[in-house]
Design an enzyme around this catalytic site. Structure first.
Site, short mmCIF file in Angstrom:
data_model
loop_
_atom_site.label_atom_id
_atom_site.label_comp_id
_atom_site.label_asym_id
_atom_site.label_seq_id
_atom_site.Cartn_x
_atom_site.Cartn_y
_atom_site.Cartn_z
N HIS A 1 28.40 47.33 40.22
CA HIS A 1 29.73 46.75 39.94
C HIS A 1 29.63 45.56 39.54
O HIS A 1 29.00 44.61 40.36
CB HIS A 1 30.65 46.92 41.33
CG HIS A 1 31.83 46.24 40.95
ND1 HIS A 1 33.13 47.07 39.80
CD2 HIS A 1 32.63 45.31 41.09
CE1 HIS A 1 34.00 46.27 40.15
NE2 HIS A 1 33.83 44.94 40.66
N CYS B 1 31.98 42.02 37.93
CA CYS B 1 33.41 41.64 37.59
C CYS B 1 33.55 40.23 37.40
O CYS B 1 32.48 39.30 37.73
CB CYS B 1 34.59 42.15 38.80
SG CYS B 1 34.16 41.58 40.46
N GLU C 1 34.92 45.18 35.74
CA GLU C 1 36.31 44.86 35.59
C GLU C 1 36.80 45.02 34.24
O GLU C 1 36.32 44.42 33.28
CB GLU C 1 36.59 43.28 36.37
CG GLU C 1 37.96 42.82 36.04
CD GLU C 1 38.39 42.34 34.77
OE1 GLU C 1 39.55 42.66 34.34
OE2 GLU C 1 37.26 41.74 34.29
N HIS D 1 44.56 43.15 41.47
CA HIS D 1 44.98 41.89 42.18
C HIS D 1 46.64 41.66 42.21
O HIS D 1 46.98 40.75 42.62
CB HIS D 1 44.34 40.76 41.19
CG HIS D 1 42.81 40.84 41.36
ND1 HIS D 1 42.11 41.52 40.58
CD2 HIS D 1 41.98 40.24 42.02
CE1 HIS D 1 40.82 41.46 40.87
NE2 HIS D 1 40.97 40.65 41.90
N CYS E 1 37.40 46.48 40.28
CA CYS E 1 36.98 45.82 41.76
C CYS E 1 37.34 46.53 43.07
O CYS E 1 37.95 47.36 43.16
CB CYS E 1 37.63 44.40 41.69
SG CYS E 1 37.03 43.62 40.41
#
Length: 155
Positions: free
Chosen positions: A37, A39, A61, A90, A122
């Site tokens: 992952h 981001c 992301e 977020h 995320c």
């Protein structure tokens, strides 16, 4: 992971990071799928390092940038699994099924369905349980709707 302060150190740093990733994933059996992952990065600047990781699936992301990172991946012939985030975690706002469906349709313009993984941007640790459950439920429903024969024009 954070880039070194001096640009002259960047190449060595990326080389170290890729080597470290490969060492940490090298002991698994051949049928183990390796995921990573990434981001908050200028993906175009590190695209060669991303490719060099050789992860089976790279989750990234992508919701805030409206999937622009997929163009970077395609420009270098990236042909492994990719999971662009389909909604921004977020914000406390729960994304609608339609909103997530649009993100998925945008991703499908750049990534074939057989290589596309569906996931949020995320982690979810900053969100509450009820919000996460509703958001993930909407994400699953959007993915299911696009996978249906009717959506593909075969039903």
């Amino acid at each position: 992971m954070q880039f070194p302060l001096r640009a002259k150190d960047t190449a060595a740093y990326l080389e170290w990071a890729v080597r470290s990733f490969k060492i940490s994933t090298s002991g698994v059996s051949d049928d183990t799928q390796i995921h990573t992952h990434l981001c908050y990065s200028e993906f175009g600047e590190i695209i060669d390092a991303i490719v060099a990781l050789d992860a089976d699936v790279t989750s990234i992301e992508a919701a805030r940038s409206h999937m622009e990172v997929l163009d970077d991946l395609n420009s270098v012939g990236f042909d492994l699994g990719v999971g662009p985030g389909v909604y921004d975690i977020h914000s406390p706002r729960v994304p609608s099924i339609d909103e997530i469906t649009e993100s998925l349709r945008s991703a499908l313009k750049a990534v074939p369905a057989e290589r596309l993984w569906v996931n949020p941007d995320c982690g979810l640790k900053t969100r509450g349980v009820a919000e996460v459950e509703r958001s993930l439920s909407n994400m699953v429903q959007a993915a299911a709707a696009l996978r249906s024969p009717r959506s593909r024009g075969t039903g």
